[in-house]
Design an enzyme around this catalytic site. Structure first.
Site, PDB file in Angstrom:
ATOM      1  N   GLY A 140       0.836  -1.194   0.000  1.00 27.79           N
ATOM      2  CA  GLY A 140       0.000   0.000   0.000  1.00 27.79           C
ATOM      3  C   GLY A 140       0.869   1.241   0.000  1.00 27.79           C
ATOM      4  N   CYS A 141       0.417   2.278   0.632  1.00 31.04           N
ATOM      5  CA  CYS A 141       1.127   3.552   0.709  1.00 31.04           C
ATOM      6  C   CYS A 141       2.541   3.353   1.258  1.00 31.04           C
ATOM      7  CB  CYS A 141       0.338   4.471   1.625  1.00 31.04           C
ATOM      8  SG  CYS A 141       1.210   5.930   2.207  1.00 31.04           S
ATOM      9  N   PHE A 142       3.540   3.835   0.526  1.00 28.51           N
ATOM     10  CA  PHE A 142       4.912   3.619   1.002  1.00 28.51           C
ATOM     11  C   PHE A 142       5.236   4.438   2.236  1.00 28.51           C
ATOM     12  CE2 PHE A 142       6.505   6.052  -3.053  1.00 28.51           C
ATOM     13  CZ  PHE A 142       6.058   7.270  -2.579  1.00 28.51           C
ATOM     14  N   TRP A 143       4.531   5.520   2.477  1.00 23.95           N
ATOM     15  CA  TRP A 143       4.762   6.279   3.700  1.00 23.95           C
ATOM     16  C   TRP A 143       4.470   5.395   4.917  1.00 23.95           C
ATOM     17  CZ3 TRP A 143       1.109  10.811   2.067  1.00 23.95           C
ATOM     18  CH2 TRP A 143       1.715  11.575   1.062  1.00 23.95           C
ATOM     19  N   CYS A 144       3.414   4.597   4.800  1.00 21.88           N
ATOM     20  CA  CYS A 144       2.973   3.756   5.919  1.00 21.88           C
ATOM     21  C   CYS A 144       3.912   2.580   6.147  1.00 21.88           C
ATOM     22  CB  CYS A 144       1.559   3.254   5.665  1.00 21.88           C
ATOM     23  SG  CYS A 144       0.354   4.594   5.468  1.00 21.88           S
TER      24      CYS A 144
END
Length: 177
Positions: free
Chosen positions: A11-15
């Site tokens: 999913g979101c790479f920030w997460c």
């Protein structure tokens, strides 16, 4: 110190970056794009869903401190590998759950991790094993995002702390204080 790398898309790479930055034995986590058909894609292009890339992270770790199997168990515990082409409100192939082996040994580890995870999830695992794929680092402002801008971003504030709590609950011995 034996260094190795592994590439995950959850999913979101920030997460996912925020999760693995807290792991003992991980020396670096880099956000980037892979698995698509556009050379040197930008964030805007990847977010459009037209390049085929996934948002991923490249984790560099010390194999004398933590093994790939444990990192994979963390990966499956901190995102939902049963959601096809999405994580929560992030929808599109760029948010797919995927693993990108760097060699045959990693491919075997990835297959074993999917089998382990399948025993703990109530729905089928949709995580794919892809590759080989070219790694493209994300733009500088995406790197270490949670440590900077992310803690002021309402989306990150809603999504990342629960992932970190799962990590700390299930893997307390491998998480930085």
């Amino acid at each position: 110190m034996a260094q190795a790398q592994a590439i995950f898309a959850g999913g979101c790479f920030w997460c996912t970056e925020a999760v693995f930055q807290d792991v003992i034995g991980v020396s670096s986590v880099e956000s980037g794009y892979l698995g698509g058909h556009t050379v040197n894609p930008t964030y805007k292009q990847v977010c459009s869903g037209t390049t085929g890339h996934a948002e991923g992270i490249r984790v560099t770790f010390d194999t004398d401190v933590i093994d790939l199997a444990t990192l994979l168990d963390m990966f499956f515990a901190t995102h939902d590998p049963t959601q096809l082409n999405r994580q929560g409100n992030d929808v599109g192939t760029q948010y797919r759950s995927a693993l990108f082996p760097l060699d045959d040994a990693q491919r075997a580890e990835f297959e074993a991790a999917i089998a382990r995870a399948a025993k703990t999830w109530p729905a089928p695992i949709v995580t794919t094993i892809e590759g080989p794929a070219t790694w493209y680092p994300a733009e500088d402002y995406h790197q270490e995002y949670w440590d900077g801008e992310g803690q002021r971003n309402p989306y990150c504030i809603a999504v990342i702390p629960p992932k970190l709590a799962k990590l700390r609950k299930s893997f307390s011995a491998q998480v930085k204080a």
